[in-house]
Design an enzyme around this catalytic site. Structure first.
Site, PDB file in Angstrom:
ATOM      1  N   LYS A 178       0.820  -1.210   0.000  1.00  9.40           N
ATOM      2  CA  LYS A 178       0.000   0.000   0.000  1.00  9.40           C
ATOM      3  C   LYS A 178       0.857   1.265   0.000  1.00  9.40           C
ATOM      4  O   LYS A 178       2.059   1.243   0.254  1.00  9.40           O
ATOM      5  CB  LYS A 178      -0.949  -0.014   1.205  1.00  9.40           C
ATOM      6  CG  LYS A 178      -2.096  -0.995   1.021  1.00  9.40           C
ATOM      7  CD  LYS A 178      -3.139  -0.888   2.116  1.00  9.40           C
ATOM      8  CE  LYS A 178      -4.326  -1.814   1.812  1.00  9.40           C
ATOM      9  NZ  LYS A 178      -5.348  -1.786   2.878  1.00  9.40           N
TER      10      LYS A 178
ATOM     11  N   ARG B 249      -3.191  -9.971   5.330  1.00 11.63           N
ATOM     12  CA  ARG B 249      -3.629 -10.055   3.932  1.00 11.63           C
ATOM     13  C   ARG B 249      -2.491  -9.542   3.052  1.00 11.63           C
ATOM     14  O   ARG B 249      -2.086  -8.378   3.172  1.00 11.63           O
ATOM     15  CB  ARG B 249      -4.899  -9.226   3.744  1.00 11.63           C
ATOM     16  CG  ARG B 249      -5.506  -9.285   2.356  1.00 11.63           C
ATOM     17  CD  ARG B 249      -6.830  -8.513   2.335  1.00 11.63           C
ATOM     18  NE  ARG B 249      -7.468  -8.555   1.017  1.00 11.63           N
ATOM     19  CZ  ARG B 249      -7.237  -7.690   0.041  1.00 11.63           C
ATOM     20  NH1 ARG B 249      -6.374  -6.683   0.240  1.00 11.63           N
ATOM     21  NH2 ARG B 249      -7.852  -7.795  -1.114  1.00 11.63           N
TER      22      ARG B 249
END
Length: 278
Positions: A225, A260
């Site tokens: 991210k 995740r």
């Protein structure tokens, strides 16, 4: 049917005390990290096999990107993307499957095909979503986000990000229980990068213990991210592997039940080593 506690006990044999690894399978053309990589059925199947060989514990299938600025896709398109993949995996493997969607209709179709987890960035706030999950035996992951993908990174503000995110997740978890969803079927996710600045994300990560104390399993998803890129001097997506793995390992050490990730092998191997050294 998927039982998080049982799955953690199984994983404890190979990496004691470490989280389950949820591998990301984005069957979309526009996801921020791997958009377009897995839109061909043969390539999708190859990637699934690879993740299983690498030791993934859960496969999370998404048919609509929720990256900042992403546009919505129609129900029909999302179903066309995800249902064949679910059916193919279920016909061949016993690996737990998660469906990453906020659409009630997609949840219903995926549940009817045997998915084990509904991973909802909208925390079951879509009409009928809570009922669909409550009437099934699936686990649900409820996530916090501020705004929607089109605008969520446009200068998000909080009074106290930890308190606001924590209170939201507790409220939604309690609403799930009131609707008939068992507490042991609820996972919470602070939603890193979903309407948060780097400062917000850092504070949430530093204070993960506040979420552990809520007594629901915690999922942490920071793989590749923007926050990782910003910490690495604005590194592009393809240069965020090591930072992502470091964050996943630290999340596990802080008590996360699930991480995740995009990079399954690197994460699984790192968790195995850490579990034998701490």
């Amino acid at each position: 049917m998927f039982d998080l506690h049982d799955e953690i006990l199984k994983v404890n044999v190979t990496r004691p005390g470490m989280p389950l690894v949820m591998g990301i399978l984005n069957v979309t053309p526009d996801s921020f990290s791997d958009g377009g990589n897995y839109v061909n059925q043969q390539i999708i199947e190859s990637r699934v096999l690879q993740m299983i060989e690498e030791g993934v514990d859960i496969i999370d299938i998404g048919g609509e990107s929720t990256r900042p600025g992403a546009e919505k896709v129609s129900l029909e398109v999302e179903l066309q993307r995800v249902i064949p993949v679910i059916e193919w995996i279920k016909s061949r493997f016993e690996i737990p499957i998660s469906i990453d969607t906020y659409k009630t209709e997609v949840m219903a179709e995926a549940i009817s095909r045997g998915v084990d987890i509904v991973n909802d960035v909208n925390a079951l706030q879509s009409e009928g979503a809570m009922q669909i999950v409550a009437e099934s035996d699936v686990t649900v992951c409820i996530m916090h986000k501020k705004g929607c993908p089109e605008d969520m990174q446009n200068a998000p503000e909080y009074g106290d990000v930890v308190i606001e995110v924590r209170d939201f997740l507790l409220d939604r978890a309690q609403a799930c229980e009131a609707a008939g969803i068992s507490k042991n079927k609820i996972i919470i996710d602070p939603g890193f990068g979903f309407g948060k600045t780097l400062a917000h994300n850092t504070q949430l990560f530093n204070e993960l213990s506040d979420f552990i104390e809520l007594d629901y399993p915690l999922l942490v998803g920071v793989s590749r991210k923007r926050m990782i890129g910003e910490m690495l001097d604005n590194a592009p997506v393809e240069k965020r592997l090591h930072g992502s793995v470091a964050a996943a390992v630290l999340a596990g050490m802080k008590g996360a039940s699930v991480v995740r990730v995009h990079d399954v092998a690197s994460t699984v191997e790192s968790l195995k080593v850490i579990s034998q050294l701490v």
